[in-house]
Design a protein around this motif. Sequence first.
Motif, PDB file in Angstrom:
ATOM      1  N   LEU A  60       0.820  -1.208   0.000  1.00 22.52           N
ATOM      2  CA  LEU A  60       0.000   0.000   0.000  1.00 22.52           C
ATOM      3  C   LEU A  60       0.858   1.264   0.000  1.00 22.52           C
ATOM      4  N   ARG A  61       2.006   1.201   0.670  1.00 24.32           N
ATOM      5  CA  ARG A  61       2.907   2.355   0.662  1.00 24.32           C
ATOM      6  C   ARG A  61       3.469   2.580  -0.745  1.00 24.32           C
ATOM      7  N   MET A  62       3.844   1.497  -1.405  1.00 23.10           N
ATOM      8  CA  MET A  62       4.387   1.611  -2.764  1.00 23.10           C
ATOM      9  C   MET A  62       3.333   2.158  -3.722  1.00 23.10           C
ATOM     10  N   LEU A  63       2.103   1.697  -3.538  1.00 17.81           N
ATOM     11  CA  LEU A  63       1.006   2.182  -4.373  1.00 17.81           C
ATOM     12  C   LEU A  63       0.746   3.663  -4.102  1.00 17.81           C
ATOM     13  N   GLY A  64       0.718   4.028  -2.839  1.00 16.75           N
ATOM     14  CA  GLY A  64       0.453   5.413  -2.475  1.00 16.75           C
ATOM     15  C   GLY A  64       1.540   6.373  -2.915  1.00 16.75           C
ATOM     16  N   ASN A  65       2.782   5.879  -2.967  1.00 19.36           N
ATOM     17  CA  ASN A  65       3.901   6.707  -3.410  1.00 19.36           C
ATOM     18  C   ASN A  65       4.030   6.760  -4.929  1.00 19.36           C
ATOM     19  N   GLU A  66       3.115   6.098  -5.620  1.00 19.97           N
ATOM     20  CA  GLU A  66       3.103   6.029  -7.084  1.00 19.97           C
ATOM     21  C   GLU A  66       4.348   5.345  -7.634  1.00 19.97           C
ATOM     22  N   ALA A  67       4.952   4.474  -6.803  1.00 21.09           N
ATOM     23  CA  ALA A  67       6.048   3.640  -7.287  1.00 21.09           C
ATOM     24  C   ALA A  67       5.514   2.414  -8.006  1.00 21.09           C
ATOM     25  N   VAL A  69       1.936   1.162 -10.420  1.00 17.28           N
ATOM     26  CA  VAL A  69       0.706   1.613 -11.082  1.00 17.28           C
ATOM     27  C   VAL A  69      -0.505   0.814 -10.619  1.00 17.28           C
ATOM     28  N   GLY A  70      -0.241  -0.309  -9.970  1.00 12.66           N
ATOM     29  CA  GLY A  70      -1.334  -1.137  -9.503  1.00 12.66           C
ATOM     30  C   GLY A  70      -0.866  -2.127  -8.463  1.00 12.66           C
ATOM     31  N   ALA A  71      -1.825  -2.855  -7.881  1.00 16.56           N
ATOM     32  CA  ALA A  71      -1.482  -3.820  -6.841  1.00 16.56           C
ATOM     33  C   ALA A  71      -2.556  -4.884  -6.735  1.00 16.56           C
ATOM     34  N   VAL A  72      -2.132  -6.078  -6.380  1.00 13.91           N
ATOM     35  CA  VAL A  72      -3.055  -7.157  -6.044  1.00 13.91           C
ATOM     36  C   VAL A  72      -3.283  -7.092  -4.541  1.00 13.91           C
ATOM     37  N   VAL A  73      -4.518  -6.802  -4.148  1.00 12.87           N
ATOM     38  CA  VAL A  73      -4.863  -6.608  -2.737  1.00 12.87           C
ATOM     39  C   VAL A  73      -6.241  -7.202  -2.470  1.00 12.87           C
ATOM     40  N   ASN A  77      -8.715  -3.941   1.430  1.00 14.79           N
ATOM     41  CA  ASN A  77      -7.599  -3.011   1.266  1.00 14.79           C
ATOM     42  C   ASN A  77      -7.792  -2.116   0.050  1.00 14.79           C
ATOM     43  N   ALA A  78      -8.405  -2.669  -1.004  1.00 14.13           N
ATOM     44  CA  ALA A  78      -8.676  -1.863  -2.200  1.00 14.13           C
ATOM     45  C   ALA A  78      -9.636  -0.723  -1.885  1.00 14.13           C
ATOM     46  N   LEU A  79     -10.682  -1.028  -1.138  1.00 13.76           N
ATOM     47  CA  LEU A  79     -11.635   0.010  -0.739  1.00 13.76           C
ATOM     48  C   LEU A  79     -10.988   1.011   0.209  1.00 13.76           C
ATOM     49  N   GLY A  80     -10.094   0.517   1.078  1.00  9.71           N
ATOM     50  CA  GLY A  80      -9.391   1.421   1.974  1.00  9.71           C
ATOM     51  C   GLY A  80      -8.522   2.405   1.201  1.00  9.71           C
ATOM     52  N   ALA A  81      -7.764   1.904   0.233  1.00 12.33           N
ATOM     53  CA  ALA A  81      -6.901   2.773  -0.580  1.00 12.33           C
ATOM     54  C   ALA A  81      -7.736   3.760  -1.383  1.00 12.33           C
ATOM     55  N   VAL A 196     -13.899 -12.801   1.366  1.00 10.77           N
ATOM     56  CA  VAL A 196     -12.522 -12.333   1.211  1.00 10.77           C
ATOM     57  C   VAL A 196     -12.130 -12.548  -0.245  1.00 10.77           C
ATOM     58  N   VAL A 197     -12.068 -11.474  -0.994  1.00 11.93           N
ATOM     59  CA  VAL A 197     -11.788 -11.508  -2.426  1.00 11.93           C
ATOM     60  C   VAL A 197     -10.561 -10.662  -2.703  1.00 11.93           C
ATOM     61  N   ASP A 198      -9.729 -11.120  -3.630  1.00 10.71           N
ATOM     62  CA  ASP A 198      -8.534 -10.362  -4.003  1.00 10.71           C
ATOM     63  C   ASP A 198      -8.670  -9.854  -5.432  1.00 10.71           C
ATOM     64  N   VAL A 199      -8.281  -8.624  -5.619  1.00 14.45           N
ATOM     65  CA  VAL A 199      -8.450  -7.967  -6.914  1.00 14.45           C
ATOM     66  C   VAL A 199      -7.159  -7.242  -7.308  1.00 14.45           C
ATOM     67  N   LEU A 200      -7.028  -7.001  -8.595  1.00  9.65           N
ATOM     68  CA  LEU A 200      -5.960  -6.143  -9.100  1.00  9.65           C
ATOM     69  C   LEU A 200      -6.546  -4.757  -9.286  1.00  9.65           C
ATOM     70  N   ILE A 201      -6.032  -3.789  -8.527  1.00  4.31           N
ATOM     71  CA  ILE A 201      -6.472  -2.408  -8.706  1.00  4.31           C
ATOM     72  C   ILE A 201      -5.370  -1.629  -9.420  1.00  4.31           C
ATOM     73  N   VAL A 202      -5.792  -0.641 -10.197  1.00  5.87           N
ATOM     74  CA  VAL A 202      -4.868   0.172 -10.981  1.00  5.87           C
ATOM     75  C   VAL A 202      -5.233   1.634 -10.777  1.00  5.87           C
ATOM     76  N   ALA A 203      -4.222   2.487 -10.741  1.00  5.41           N
ATOM     77  CA  ALA A 203      -4.476   3.925 -10.652  1.00  5.41           C
ATOM     78  C   ALA A 203      -5.231   4.381 -11.900  1.00  5.41           C
ATOM     79  N   ASN A 204      -6.281   5.157 -11.708  1.00 10.95           N
ATOM     80  CA  ASN A 204      -7.096   5.611 -12.846  1.00 10.95           C
ATOM     81  C   ASN A 204      -6.254   6.305 -13.908  1.00 10.95           C
ATOM     82  N   THR A 205      -5.287   7.103 -13.463  1.00  9.42           N
ATOM     83  CA  THR A 205      -4.472   7.852 -14.417  1.00  9.42           C
ATOM     84  C   THR A 205      -3.571   6.938 -15.249  1.00  9.42           C
ATOM     85  N   ALA A 206      -3.241   5.771 -14.708  1.00 12.90           N
ATOM     86  CA  ALA A 206      -2.349   4.839 -15.410  1.00 12.90           C
ATOM     87  C   ALA A 206      -3.101   3.827 -16.266  1.00 12.90           C
TER      88      ALA A 206
END
Length: 304
Positions: A60-67, A69-73, A77-81, A196-206
């Motif tokens: 989540l830190r890497m995602l938040g720092n824009e390091a 473009v996406g993450a499997v969470v 956690n996806a809703l939290g981010a 408990v479901v896991d998804v790939l989320i991606v930054a909208n801009t990316a």
Amino acid sequence: MFSCLLVVLLTACGRPQADLVIASNSWLGATPVHTYAALQPEGMPPHLKPIMLVSDISVLRMLGNEAAVGAVVTLGNALGANTLTHGDYCIAMVVDRSFGGDAIVARPGWHYQPGQQVRVGLEDSTAARAMLAQWMAHQNIALTQVTTRAVLPTEHAVAFAEQEVDVIVTYEPFVQQLLRQQARVLFDSTETPIPVVDVLIVANTAWPQVAPVVQALLQGAWPQSLRALAQREPTFWQGLQRLTQLNEAELSRAVAGVSFYPADEQHMAMDDVLTKDMPKVAELLVRAGIFQQVVPLQRCETQQ
């Protein structure tokens, strides 16, 4: 145990392009692609750089720092981010559903007695807090009975050995690693009323840049990795054992607790996540006091 597994995929042809980093923690649901990438990097989409980190926090830190473009969470956690960023992310892919792969695990010799104080080790993430809230509701444990402390997966063994915590909120492959030390599962995702479901989320801009890479993943490496997993291809299975640090029996038990979504089920799985699972998870996050209001996610196709 791995502190960080980095799989770097390079291409030598054409104009150099920036790598597209997709991060995940060490959750078992993410490991088939990482195993496939390590064994057959030529089969991965060009410029995709999957990185496996040891914890939710680092992802989540890497995602938040824009390091990345996406993450499997997890969906939690996806809703939290998405809530913390006021809607910066979308769902590109549904990865898996946990049927026992997430659990509350007790240290050897510890048994819960009604009314007693409970020391809980967990990652400081939305998903971990949501899992804890469901176990507390299941056991009718009051908030005043619980003391929490941050414990990363790499710290599980020491936390139990030193009796620093009574239970740990965790997931596969770490559940099996703790069971190897005579720990005991108290509650798992077969008992949770909230999926408990896991998804790939991606930054909208990316997303415009990432979209063809996700499509290529769904058409190639994803189905091939799931096929190798289902057929237990020897090289793949051995690679997965090394990555998870589980023996064959432990890995078999761990895999049985995860249901993966193939490419041809993505549309239906996405509909279920958006219309059925997400409202339940969002309601739990509000009811548990994790958020006052949750910003819902949308499928990434709507961002184009």
